[in-house]
Design a protein around this motif. Structure first.
Motif, PDB file in Angstrom:
ATOM      1  N   UNK A  68       0.824  -1.206   0.000  1.00  0.00           N
ATOM      2  CA  UNK A  68       0.000   0.000   0.000  1.00  0.00           C
ATOM      3  C   UNK A  68       0.860   1.259   0.000  1.00  0.00           C
ATOM      4  N   UNK A  69       2.153   1.119   0.329  1.00  0.00           N
ATOM      5  CA  UNK A  69       3.071   2.253   0.356  1.00  0.00           C
ATOM      6  C   UNK A  69       4.046   2.155  -0.816  1.00  0.00           C
ATOM      7  N   UNK A  70       4.394   3.279  -1.441  1.00  0.00           N
ATOM      8  CA  UNK A  70       5.368   3.246  -2.534  1.00  0.00           C
ATOM      9  C   UNK A  70       6.714   2.702  -2.039  1.00  0.00           C
ATOM     10  N   UNK A  71       7.269   1.758  -2.788  1.00  0.00           N
ATOM     11  CA  UNK A  71       8.538   1.126  -2.426  1.00  0.00           C
ATOM     12  C   UNK A  71       9.483   1.157  -3.606  1.00  0.00           C
ATOM     13  N   UNK A  72      10.772   1.171  -3.270  1.00  0.00           N
ATOM     14  CA  UNK A  72      11.795   1.288  -4.304  1.00  0.00           C
ATOM     15  C   UNK A  72      13.042   0.524  -3.871  1.00  0.00           C
ATOM     16  N   UNK A  73      13.929   0.286  -4.824  1.00  0.00           N
ATOM     17  CA  UNK A  73      15.270  -0.219  -4.526  1.00  0.00           C
ATOM     18  C   UNK A  73      16.280   0.601  -5.321  1.00  0.00           C
ATOM     19  N   UNK A  74      17.479   0.659  -4.791  1.00  0.00           N
ATOM     20  CA  UNK A  74      18.589   1.275  -5.499  1.00  0.00           C
ATOM     21  C   UNK A  74      19.872   0.623  -5.016  1.00  0.00           C
ATOM     22  N   UNK A  75      20.946   0.795  -5.739  1.00  0.00           N
ATOM     23  CA  UNK A  75      22.234   0.224  -5.331  1.00  0.00           C
ATOM     24  C   UNK A  75      23.132   1.327  -4.795  1.00  0.00           C
ATOM     25  N   UNK A  98      13.033   6.765   8.901  1.00  0.00           N
ATOM     26  CA  UNK A  98      12.629   5.846   9.959  1.00  0.00           C
ATOM     27  C   UNK A  98      13.461   4.574   9.844  1.00  0.00           C
ATOM     28  N   UNK A  99      14.226   4.254  10.889  1.00  0.00           N
ATOM     29  CA  UNK A  99      15.108   3.091  10.868  1.00  0.00           C
ATOM     30  C   UNK A  99      14.590   2.033  11.835  1.00  0.00           C
ATOM     31  N   UNK A 100      14.374   0.835  11.308  1.00  0.00           N
ATOM     32  CA  UNK A 100      13.930  -0.285  12.133  1.00  0.00           C
ATOM     33  C   UNK A 100      15.110  -0.885  12.887  1.00  0.00           C
ATOM     34  N   UNK A 101      14.808  -1.836  13.741  1.00  0.00           N
ATOM     35  CA  UNK A 101      15.847  -2.554  14.464  1.00  0.00           C
ATOM     36  C   UNK A 101      15.801  -4.043  14.148  1.00  0.00           C
ATOM     37  N   UNK A 102      16.398  -4.839  15.027  1.00  0.00           N
ATOM     38  CA  UNK A 102      16.357  -6.300  14.928  1.00  0.00           C
ATOM     39  C   UNK A 102      15.627  -6.823  16.152  1.00  0.00           C
ATOM     40  N   UNK A 103      14.691  -7.736  16.049  1.00  0.00           N
ATOM     41  CA  UNK A 103      14.308  -8.474  14.846  1.00  0.00           C
ATOM     42  C   UNK A 103      13.142  -7.834  14.098  1.00  0.00           C
ATOM     43  N   UNK A 104      13.205  -6.539  13.882  1.00  0.00           N
ATOM     44  CA  UNK A 104      12.143  -5.835  13.195  1.00  0.00           C
ATOM     45  C   UNK A 104      12.414  -5.663  11.723  1.00  0.00           C
ATOM     46  N   UNK A 105      11.523  -4.901  11.076  1.00  0.00           N
ATOM     47  CA  UNK A 105      11.616  -4.633   9.644  1.00  0.00           C
ATOM     48  C   UNK A 105      10.737  -3.436   9.336  1.00  0.00           C
ATOM     49  N   UNK A 106      10.692  -3.049   8.070  1.00  0.00           N
ATOM     50  CA  UNK A 106       9.806  -1.953   7.688  1.00  0.00           C
ATOM     51  C   UNK A 106       8.349  -2.311   7.895  1.00  0.00           C
ATOM     52  N   UNK A 107       8.040  -3.589   8.069  1.00  0.00           N
ATOM     53  CA  UNK A 107       6.661  -3.997   8.343  1.00  0.00           C
ATOM     54  C   UNK A 107       6.183  -3.518   9.707  1.00  0.00           C
ATOM     55  N   UNK A 108       7.089  -2.993  10.546  1.00  0.00           N
ATOM     56  CA  UNK A 108       6.705  -2.472  11.856  1.00  0.00           C
ATOM     57  C   UNK A 108       6.071  -1.084  11.781  1.00  0.00           C
ATOM     58  N   UNK A 109       6.132  -0.416  10.615  1.00  0.00           N
ATOM     59  CA  UNK A 109       5.855   1.012  10.566  1.00  0.00           C
ATOM     60  C   UNK A 109       4.478   1.455  10.065  1.00  0.00           C
ATOM     61  N   UNK A 110       3.564   0.589   9.643  1.00  0.00           N
ATOM     62  CA  UNK A 110       2.299   1.109   9.086  1.00  0.00           C
ATOM     63  C   UNK A 110       1.561   2.074   9.992  1.00  0.00           C
ATOM     64  N   UNK A 111       1.410   1.757  11.282  1.00  0.00           N
ATOM     65  CA  UNK A 111       0.688   2.662  12.181  1.00  0.00           C
ATOM     66  C   UNK A 111       1.432   3.986  12.335  1.00  0.00           C
ATOM     67  N   UNK A 112       2.749   3.928  12.415  1.00  0.00           N
ATOM     68  CA  UNK A 112       3.543   5.148  12.559  1.00  0.00           C
ATOM     69  C   UNK A 112       3.459   5.993  11.292  1.00  0.00           C
TER      70      UNK A 112
END
Length: 374
Positions: A68-75, A98-112
């Motif tokens: 649901x959120x725009x996502x991208x990759x780059x090198x 916004x930087x996640x931690x371990x054992x987290x991921x960007x999936x932690x951020x929808x509410x934020x």
């Protein structure tokens, strides 16, 4: 200009089916009777959670939430960097990493993201070696190198001045982004900041509250911090188990969520079973449980980090949630702290446990104090 390419999460159905088969085929370890959680994750609890993972949890629903959120990759520096880039409709919005931690991921951020997107242009990268960024091309990806890569990402996206928030691993990387680019990183906000006494610090000079927090840190290191030593010394040994056994990976993560969250008896009581399983699934489908563990080895063996001295000039805010062990007199040796907020609710994963509190603190710091937006 390196290419920035659109990205969508699309795990092949065969991989989803394979995960379910592997979970159902788990060879379950016997439990010593009457030990509960005192020796690790009980089989009965893990089995219930794994059965839900195999036969109830809907990966496709959570995949759609990510998409649901725009996502991208780059090198950058030879490594792939994946990121969410959610631009506000407000032209005066503040850029915020916004930087996640371990054992987290960007999936932690929808509410934020939902709470912040009106006031901020949000960039949420998967740290190199984590999640959809995939394993880096080789060793040497220290926190400092990651910080440089993420500043390069913000430059590539055209942001000349921005804020950075990070928790857990992100709380190591975010301040280093400030040190690397103090002319561009306008402010740093962290939670789960690790502070330990230095050679000139006198623990006996702490007030009662900070002394208790230091004692709590020592108890945590003795009773719950073994994973740090394992991942910091032998990550590849662990990687073999976690790359092959989804139940083993689930147990490793579930124990962390139980130890590091607030007052919940079970990890899924604090963050919800779906949130926990989404993070585990991200690591499983991307094959990054091992490379993420290697980031601890890099941290443990990074001489440049150990020898770094002096205080970062970047204004820094510290959010302290109930399970955090941050001690301000120790933190002030390395950071220019201008805001220190202690909360009575939440835990180590506030983006999941208390996104309302975290969002309010981010808004107060960056909008009212750093960028001074009305």
């Amino acid at each position: 200009m390196a290419r920035v390419m659109a990205f969508r999460v699309a795990v092949p159905e065969g991989e989803v089916d394979c995960l379910r088969r592997r979970v159902r085929a788990t060879r379950w370890a016997p439990d010593p009777s009457g030990t509960g959680w005192s020796r690790g994750v009980p089989t009965a609890y893990l089995r219930r959670l794994a059965e839900y993972w195999a036969d109830g949890y809907d990966w496709r629903r959570h995949e759609a939430e990510l998409n649901a959120h725009p996502q991208f990759t780059t090198e950058i520096d030879g490594a792939r960097v994946h990121f969410l880039h959610v631009r506000s409709a407000n032209p005066d919005a503040v850029p915020l990493v916004l930087l996640h931690g371990w054992p987290g991921s960007v999936a932690d951020f929808p509410a934020l993201i939902g709470a912040l997107r009106d006031d901020f242009h949000l960039v949420a990268p998967s740290l190199p070696g984590f999640g959809f960024s995939g394993p880096p091309p080789g060793p040497g990806w220290t926190d400092g190198r990651t910080a440089q890569a993420l500043n390069a990402l913000m430059d590539r996206l055209g942001y000349a001045g921005y804020g950075v928030h990070g928790g857990d691993v992100g709380a190591f990387v975010a301040p280093l982004m400030g040190r690397d680019a103090p002319d561009r990183v306008r402010g740093v906000h962290v939670n789960a900041l690790v502070t330990v006494p230095g050679g000139d610090d006198d623990p006996d000079a702490l007030d009662d509250a900070d002394r208790e927090r230091l004692d709590a840190l020592h108890r945590w290191q003795e009773n719950e911090g073994a994973y740090l030593r394992v991942q910091g010394t032998s990550p590849q040994t662990l990687a073999h188990a976690h790359h092959d056994s989804p139940a083993g990976l689930l147990a490793w993560f579930a124990e962390r969520y139980r130890d590091l969250t607030g007052t919940a008896d079970l990890p899924d009581d604090a963050v919800g079973a779906d949130a926990l399983l989404t993070d585990v699934s991200v690591y499983w489908f991307t094959g990054t449980a091992g490379s993420a563990a290697h980031s601890y080895y890099e941290r443990f063996h990074d001489r440049a980090e150990r020898e770094r001295d002096g205080r970062s000039p970047v204004p820094t805010a510290v959010a302290v949630f109930p399970t955090d062990h941050a001690i301000r007199p120790f933190a002030e040796r390395a950071h220019t702290i201008v805001r220190w907020t202690e909360f009575e609710r939440g835990g180590h994963f506030p983006a999941l446990e208390a996104p309302d509190l975290l969002a309010a603190d981010l808004r107060a710091f960056f909008l009212d104090e750093i960028f001074r937006r009305p």
